[in-house]
Motif scaffolding. Structure first.
Motif, PDB file in Angstrom:
ATOM      1  N   PHE A 181      37.295  38.835  35.261  1.00 59.82           N
ATOM      2  CA  PHE A 181      36.911  39.201  36.618  1.00 59.82           C
ATOM      3  C   PHE A 181      36.453  38.013  37.462  1.00 59.82           C
ATOM      4  CE2 PHE A 181      35.965  42.620  33.595  1.00 59.82           C
ATOM      5  CZ  PHE A 181      36.774  43.620  34.098  1.00 59.82           C
ATOM      6  N   HIS A 182      36.323  36.856  36.843  1.00 57.84           N
ATOM      7  CA  HIS A 182      35.800  35.699  37.571  1.00 57.84           C
ATOM      8  C   HIS A 182      36.896  35.117  38.475  1.00 57.84           C
ATOM      9  CE1 HIS A 182      33.838  31.946  38.488  1.00 57.84           C
ATOM     10  NE2 HIS A 182      32.760  32.319  37.814  1.00 57.84           N
ATOM     11  N   PRO A 183      36.667  35.023  39.779  1.00 59.31           N
ATOM     12  CA  PRO A 183      37.698  34.543  40.715  1.00 59.31           C
ATOM     13  C   PRO A 183      38.251  33.160  40.362  1.00 59.31           C
ATOM     14  CG  PRO A 183      35.865  35.509  41.919  1.00 59.31           C
ATOM     15  CD  PRO A 183      35.432  35.412  40.479  1.00 59.31           C
ATOM     16  N   ALA A 184      37.380  32.243  39.970  1.00 61.87           N
ATOM     17  CA  ALA A 184      37.831  30.885  39.656  1.00 61.87           C
ATOM     18  C   ALA A 184      38.702  30.866  38.409  1.00 61.87           C
ATOM     19  CB  ALA A 184      36.634  29.950  39.482  1.00 61.87           C
ATOM     20  N   VAL A 185      38.328  31.640  37.397  1.00 59.96           N
ATOM     21  CA  VAL A 185      39.130  31.706  36.170  1.00 59.96           C
ATOM     22  C   VAL A 185      40.492  32.311  36.480  1.00 59.96           C
ATOM     23  CG1 VAL A 185      39.330  32.717  33.867  1.00 59.96           C
ATOM     24  CG2 VAL A 185      37.118  31.852  34.663  1.00 59.96           C
ATOM     25  N   LYS A 186      40.500  33.391  37.233  1.00 61.39           N
ATOM     26  CA  LYS A 186      41.763  34.050  37.585  1.00 61.39           C
ATOM     27  C   LYS A 186      42.697  33.091  38.316  1.00 61.39           C
ATOM     28  CE  LYS A 186      41.337  38.132  39.419  1.00 61.39           C
ATOM     29  NZ  LYS A 186      40.795  39.212  40.265  1.00 61.39           N
ATOM     30  N   GLU A 187      42.133  32.322  39.226  1.00 61.62           N
ATOM     31  CA  GLU A 187      42.951  31.373  39.982  1.00 61.62           C
ATOM     32  C   GLU A 187      43.522  30.289  39.066  1.00 61.62           C
ATOM     33  OE1 GLU A 187      42.559  28.220  43.735  1.00 61.62           O
ATOM     34  OE2 GLU A 187      40.840  29.455  43.143  1.00 61.62           O
ATOM     35  N   LYS A 188      42.690  29.764  38.176  1.00 64.30           N
ATOM     36  CA  LYS A 188      43.132  28.695  37.281  1.00 64.30           C
ATOM     37  C   LYS A 188      44.136  29.190  36.240  1.00 64.30           C
ATOM     38  CE  LYS A 188      38.894  25.945  37.807  1.00 64.30           C
ATOM     39  NZ  LYS A 188      39.554  24.710  38.323  1.00 64.30           N
ATOM     40  N   LEU A 189      44.106  30.487  35.939  1.00 60.92           N
ATOM     41  CA  LEU A 189      45.088  31.059  35.014  1.00 60.92           C
ATOM     42  C   LEU A 189      46.397  31.403  35.714  1.00 60.92           C
ATOM     43  CD1 LEU A 189      42.927  33.421  32.753  1.00 60.92           C
ATOM     44  CD2 LEU A 189      43.862  31.174  32.179  1.00 60.92           C
ATOM     45  N   GLY A 190      46.416  31.221  37.026  1.00 62.49           N
ATOM     46  CA  GLY A 190      47.659  31.435  37.762  1.00 62.49           C
ATOM     47  C   GLY A 190      47.841  32.814  38.358  1.00 62.49           C
ATOM     48  N   LEU A 191      46.764  33.606  38.433  1.00 60.74           N
ATOM     49  CA  LEU A 191      46.890  34.916  39.040  1.00 60.74           C
ATOM     50  C   LEU A 191      47.053  34.777  40.551  1.00 60.74           C
ATOM     51  CD1 LEU A 191      45.759  35.721  36.230  1.00 60.74           C
ATOM     52  CD2 LEU A 191      44.651  37.655  37.380  1.00 60.74           C
ATOM     53  N   LYS A 192      47.884  35.617  41.119  1.00 57.59           N
ATOM     54  CA  LYS A 192      48.133  35.602  42.547  1.00 57.59           C
ATOM     55  C   LYS A 192      47.138  36.519  43.253  1.00 57.59           C
ATOM     56  CE  LYS A 192      53.030  35.132  41.402  1.00 57.59           C
ATOM     57  NZ  LYS A 192      54.348  35.810  41.406  1.00 57.59           N
ATOM     58  N   PRO A 193      46.959  36.344  44.564  1.00 58.71           N
ATOM     59  CA  PRO A 193      46.054  37.226  45.303  1.00 58.71           C
ATOM     60  C   PRO A 193      46.419  38.693  45.092  1.00 58.71           C
ATOM     61  CG  PRO A 193      46.674  35.370  46.676  1.00 58.71           C
ATOM     62  CD  PRO A 193      47.522  35.284  45.429  1.00 58.71           C
ATOM     63  N   GLY A 194      45.449  39.500  44.770  1.00 57.64           N
ATOM     64  CA  GLY A 194      45.687  40.921  44.535  1.00 57.64           C
ATOM     65  C   GLY A 194      45.951  41.273  43.085  1.00 57.64           C
ATOM     66  N   GLU A 195      46.277  40.280  42.248  1.00 59.79           N
ATOM     67  CA  GLU A 195      46.496  40.569  40.832  1.00 59.79           C
ATOM     68  C   GLU A 195      45.164  40.690  40.105  1.00 59.79           C
ATOM     69  OE1 GLU A 195      50.842  38.876  39.584  1.00 59.79           O
ATOM     70  OE2 GLU A 195      49.167  37.459  39.406  1.00 59.79           O
ATOM     71  N   ARG A 196      45.155  41.518  39.074  1.00 65.87           N
ATOM     72  CA  ARG A 196      43.950  41.742  38.281  1.00 65.87           C
ATOM     73  C   ARG A 196      44.304  41.717  36.803  1.00 65.87           C
ATOM     74  NH1 ARG A 196      41.475  47.209  40.703  1.00 65.87           N
ATOM     75  NH2 ARG A 196      39.698  46.585  39.441  1.00 65.87           N
ATOM     76  N   VAL A 197      43.325  41.379  35.983  1.00 66.72           N
ATOM     77  CA  VAL A 197      43.531  41.395  34.532  1.00 66.72           C
ATOM     78  C   VAL A 197      43.290  42.811  34.016  1.00 66.72           C
ATOM     79  CG1 VAL A 197      42.761  40.528  32.306  1.00 66.72           C
ATOM     80  CG2 VAL A 197      42.846  38.981  34.280  1.00 66.72           C
TER      81      VAL A 197
END
Length: 208
Positions: free
Chosen positions: A164-180
């Motif tokens: 859920f961490h925004p910075a981790v999601k970004e660094k893992l390559g998630l696009k805006p609106g994507e969720r784990v």
């Protein structure tokens, strides 16, 4: 009528046309006995390349209203698990967390030989509600658990803070609106799995 002809006729009668399901008692037994195993209690070996392909393909056969495929996979294995851990450590260091905690989180993805990140990529403003698309991602996670278990591995569906961490999601390559939707840890159990409490069916089943 010869015995060979009788046998051939019986096989023809027993065979259903393509597109029909045959009974699979073993599948039901697996569903009734499947248990998750702690990621902390996993070890090698994990799935082979072929087995991992089968697991991912099984995941992708989840119910999917609209045929949108509103999900994708990120596979963490080998050095990729270390790189993912480095991302967690980098994020925590930037937030001033304790060194001991950072070291623990750096090894987070090393708990299992393989980790599959299931990413929900639901489409907004589509006739298929976002909720249904997100449910499909959850079904993908469950399919992966079942497939891994069927191959003799133990699996655990987790999210934890880094999902859920925004910075981790970004660094893992998630696009805006994507969720784990989940990180599925897969490996070999170090010890026998213990059963957990299950719901009393009479308390959760009603008939209309």
């Amino acid at each position: 009528m010869s015995s060979d002809k009788k046998s051939s006729d019986k096989k023809t009668a027993d065979k259903k046309p393509d597109g029909f399901n045959m009974p699979s008692p073993g599948t039901l037994d697996l569903l009734l006995t499947r248990r998750s195993g702690s990621a902390k209690a996993m070890q090698a070996p994990g799935p082979s390349k072929t087995q991992l392909t089968d697991i991912l393909q099984a995941g992708a056969r989840a119910p999917d209203h609209g045929k949108l495929f509103p999900w994708r996979f990120i596979v963490f294995e080998g050095k990729g698990r270390e790189r993912a851990g480095d991302i967690l450590a980098e994020v925590l260091e930037a937030e001033g967390e304790r060194a001991r905690y950072i070291a623990e989180e750096r090894g987070r993805f090393l708990r299992a030989p393989v980790v599959i990140g299931v990413i929900s990529s639901a489409r907004e403003l589509h006739k298929v509600p976002v909720w249904e698309q997100e449910l499909s991602a959850g079904a993908v996670c469950q399919n992966i658990l079942i497939a891994a278990t069927a191959l003799g591995f133990v699996a655990n569906w987790l999210t934890e803070w880094y999902a859920f961490h925004p910075a981790v999601k970004e660094k893992l390559g998630l696009k805006p609106g994507e969720r784990v939707a989940g990180f599925i840890y897969i490996g070999t159990a170090k010890e026998a799995l213990e059963e957990r409490p299950r719901p009393e069916m009479e308390k959760i089943v009603s008939r209309f």
